[in-house]
Motif scaffolding. Structure first.
Motif, PDB file in Angstrom:
ATOM      1  N   GLN A 130       0.871  -1.172   0.000  1.00 46.66           N
ATOM      2  CA  GLN A 130       0.000   0.000   0.000  1.00 46.66           C
ATOM      3  C   GLN A 130       0.912   1.228   0.000  1.00 46.66           C
ATOM      4  N   HIS A 131       0.482   2.303  -0.629  1.00 40.21           N
ATOM      5  CA  HIS A 131       1.257   3.540  -0.613  1.00 40.21           C
ATOM      6  C   HIS A 131       1.234   4.143   0.793  1.00 40.21           C
ATOM      7  N   GLN A 132       2.335   4.751   1.180  1.00 38.57           N
ATOM      8  CA  GLN A 132       2.404   5.434   2.470  1.00 38.57           C
ATOM      9  C   GLN A 132       1.618   6.738   2.379  1.00 38.57           C
ATOM     10  N   ALA A 133       0.863   7.039   3.423  1.00 42.99           N
ATOM     11  CA  ALA A 133       0.002   8.220   3.422  1.00 42.99           C
ATOM     12  C   ALA A 133       0.677   9.440   4.039  1.00 42.99           C
ATOM     13  N   GLN A 134       1.715   9.236   4.847  1.00 43.07           N
ATOM     14  CA  GLN A 134       2.363  10.333   5.554  1.00 43.07           C
ATOM     15  C   GLN A 134       3.867  10.279   5.334  1.00 43.07           C
ATOM     16  N   ASP A 135       4.485  11.456   5.284  1.00 39.49           N
ATOM     17  CA  ASP A 135       5.947  11.532   5.220  1.00 39.49           C
ATOM     18  C   ASP A 135       6.540  11.071   6.551  1.00 39.49           C
ATOM     19  N   PRO A 136       7.799  10.620   6.548  1.00 37.31           N
ATOM     20  CA  PRO A 136       8.425  10.185   7.800  1.00 37.31           C
ATOM     21  C   PRO A 136       8.415  11.294   8.855  1.00 37.31           C
ATOM     22  N   GLY A 137       8.018  10.939  10.059  1.00 34.70           N
ATOM     23  CA  GLY A 137       7.993  11.876  11.172  1.00 34.70           C
ATOM     24  C   GLY A 137       9.224  11.744  12.043  1.00 34.70           C
ATOM     25  N   THR A 138       9.234  12.495  13.117  1.00 32.36           N
ATOM     26  CA  THR A 138      10.411  12.547  13.994  1.00 32.36           C
ATOM     27  C   THR A 138      10.697  11.226  14.694  1.00 32.36           C
ATOM     28  N   LYS A 139       9.704  10.323  14.772  1.00 35.66           N
ATOM     29  CA  LYS A 139       9.985   9.001  15.351  1.00 35.66           C
ATOM     30  C   LYS A 139      11.038   8.275  14.523  1.00 35.66           C
ATOM     31  N   TYR A 140      11.162   8.677  13.256  1.00 35.07           N
ATOM     32  CA  TYR A 140      12.079   8.021  12.318  1.00 35.07           C
ATOM     33  C   TYR A 140      13.260   8.910  11.951  1.00 35.07           C
ATOM     34  N   THR A 141      13.080  10.200  12.017  1.00 36.48           N
ATOM     35  CA  THR A 141      14.095  11.145  11.539  1.00 36.48           C
ATOM     36  C   THR A 141      14.724  11.961  12.651  1.00 36.48           C
ATOM     37  N   GLY A 142      14.393  11.680  13.887  1.00 39.12           N
ATOM     38  CA  GLY A 142      14.832  12.509  15.009  1.00 39.12           C
ATOM     39  C   GLY A 142      16.209  12.191  15.553  1.00 39.12           C
ATOM     40  N   GLY A 143      17.014  11.415  14.841  1.00 34.46           N
ATOM     41  CA  GLY A 143      18.349  11.083  15.324  1.00 34.46           C
ATOM     42  C   GLY A 143      18.271  10.365  16.658  1.00 34.46           C
ATOM     43  N   GLU A 144      18.944  10.897  17.656  1.00 36.47           N
ATOM     44  CA  GLU A 144      18.946  10.281  18.976  1.00 36.47           C
ATOM     45  C   GLU A 144      17.560  10.279  19.617  1.00 36.47           C
ATOM     46  N   LYS A 145      16.666  11.137  19.134  1.00 35.07           N
ATOM     47  CA  LYS A 145      15.313  11.200  19.684  1.00 35.07           C
ATOM     48  C   LYS A 145      14.335  10.310  18.916  1.00 35.07           C
ATOM     49  N   SER A 146      14.832   9.563  17.934  1.00 37.65           N
ATOM     50  CA  SER A 146      13.979   8.648  17.184  1.00 37.65           C
ATOM     51  C   SER A 146      13.509   7.516  18.091  1.00 37.65           C
ATOM     52  N   ASP A 147      12.421   6.877  17.678  1.00 36.61           N
ATOM     53  CA  ASP A 147      11.890   5.732  18.412  1.00 36.61           C
ATOM     54  C   ASP A 147      12.457   4.454  17.781  1.00 36.61           C
ATOM     55  N   PRO A 148      13.385   3.781  18.467  1.00 38.87           N
ATOM     56  CA  PRO A 148      14.031   2.604  17.869  1.00 38.87           C
ATOM     57  C   PRO A 148      13.048   1.537  17.414  1.00 38.87           C
ATOM     58  N   ARG A 149      11.995   1.303  18.156  1.00 40.65           N
ATOM     59  CA  ARG A 149      11.013   0.277  17.785  1.00 40.65           C
ATOM     60  C   ARG A 149      10.342   0.634  16.452  1.00 40.65           C
ATOM     61  N   SER A 150       9.981   1.900  16.285  1.00 41.00           N
ATOM     62  CA  SER A 150       9.342   2.342  15.042  1.00 41.00           C
ATOM     63  C   SER A 150      10.311   2.235  13.869  1.00 41.00           C
ATOM     64  N   VAL A 151      11.553   2.661  14.087  1.00 39.06           N
ATOM     65  CA  VAL A 151      12.565   2.583  13.028  1.00 39.06           C
ATOM     66  C   VAL A 151      12.802   1.129  12.635  1.00 39.06           C
ATOM     67  N   LEU A 152      12.949   0.251  13.615  1.00 42.10           N
ATOM     68  CA  LEU A 152      13.206  -1.160  13.308  1.00 42.10           C
ATOM     69  C   LEU A 152      12.023  -1.811  12.592  1.00 42.10           C
ATOM     70  N   GLU A 153      10.803  -1.423  12.947  1.00 46.02           N
ATOM     71  CA  GLU A 153       9.633  -1.955  12.255  1.00 46.02           C
ATOM     72  C   GLU A 153       9.656  -1.560  10.785  1.00 46.02           C
ATOM     73  N   MET A 154       9.964  -0.303  10.503  1.00 46.80           N
ATOM     74  CA  MET A 154      10.040   0.169   9.119  1.00 46.80           C
ATOM     75  C   MET A 154      11.164  -0.547   8.373  1.00 46.80           C
ATOM     76  N   MET A 155      12.324  -0.671   9.009  1.00 46.66           N
ATOM     77  CA  MET A 155      13.465  -1.336   8.368  1.00 46.66           C
ATOM     78  C   MET A 155      13.136  -2.806   8.074  1.00 46.66           C
ATOM     79  N   ARG A 156      12.531  -3.498   9.021  1.00 46.21           N
ATOM     80  CA  ARG A 156      12.167  -4.898   8.843  1.00 46.21           C
ATOM     81  C   ARG A 156      11.164  -5.053   7.698  1.00 46.21           C
ATOM     82  N   PHE A 157      10.189  -4.153   7.658  1.00 49.24           N
ATOM     83  CA  PHE A 157       9.164  -4.233   6.620  1.00 49.24           C
ATOM     84  C   PHE A 157       9.785  -4.110   5.231  1.00 49.24           C
ATOM     85  N   TYR A 158      10.632  -3.101   5.036  1.00 46.49           N
ATOM     86  CA  TYR A 158      11.224  -2.926   3.705  1.00 46.49           C
ATOM     87  C   TYR A 158      12.214  -4.037   3.369  1.00 46.49           C
ATOM     88  N   THR A 159      12.916  -4.550   4.356  1.00 48.28           N
ATOM     89  CA  THR A 159      13.841  -5.648   4.084  1.00 48.28           C
ATOM     90  C   THR A 159      13.076  -6.868   3.577  1.00 48.28           C
TER      91      THR A 159
END
Length: 112
Positions: A44-73
Motif C-alpha cells: 500500500q502507498h504510504q500516506a504520511q511523510d516520515p515523522g520525527t519518530k524516524y528522523t529525530g536522530g537520537e530522539k527517534s523511536d528505535p522500535r518504530s525505526v526497526l519496524e520500518m526497516m524490517r518491513f522494507y527488508t
C-alpha cells in the motif's frame, strides 16, 4: 464561586494542550507496516511523510525505526497493489531506509 469555572477551564485547557498541539501542527508521520497483513503480497502507498519518530536522530523511536526497516527488508521490492509507481511520499520512506543503512536492493530504485 466565580473563579471555580475559570480554574476548571484552565485545567481542561492544560490537559488538552498536547492534543490541540498535535492537531494544529505538522503531522508527525508514522509508517504503515500493513499490520493486518504481516506478509503482504503487494504494498500500500504510504500516506504520511516520515515523522520525527524516524528522523529525530537520537530522539527517534528505535522500535518504530526497526519496524520500518524490517518491513522494507522483507517486502520492499513488491509491487504496489494499485499497480502504480511509488509516490513522492513512498520515495521519502525508501530513501530514509537506505540512509539508515538498509540495503538499497530491498527497495525500488529510481528510474534512470
Amino acid at each position: 464561586m466565580t473563579t471555580r469555572p475559570a480554574h476548571l477551564l484552565s485545567l481542561l485547557l492544560l490537559l488538552a494542550s498536547p492534543l490541540l498541539a498535535a492537531c494544529g501542527g505538522e503531522p508527525d508521520g508514522s509508517f504503515d507496516a500493513q499490520p493486518g497483513t504481516p506478509s503482504p503480497s503487494c504494498l500500500q502507498h504510504q500516506a504520511q511523510d516520515p515523522g520525527t519518530k524516524y528522523t529525530g536522530g537520537e530522539k527517534s523511536d528505535p522500535r518504530s525505526v526497526l519496524e520500518m526497516m524490517r518491513f522494507y527488508t522483507a517486502n520492499g521490492t513488491k509491487a504496489f497493489c494499485d499497480g502504480k509507481p511509488p509516490t513522492d511520499t513512498d520515495r521519502r520512506w525508501t530513501d530514509l531506509y537506505a540512509k539508515l543503512g538498509g540495503d538499497a536492493s530491498h527497495v525500488p530504485q529510481p528510474k534512470q
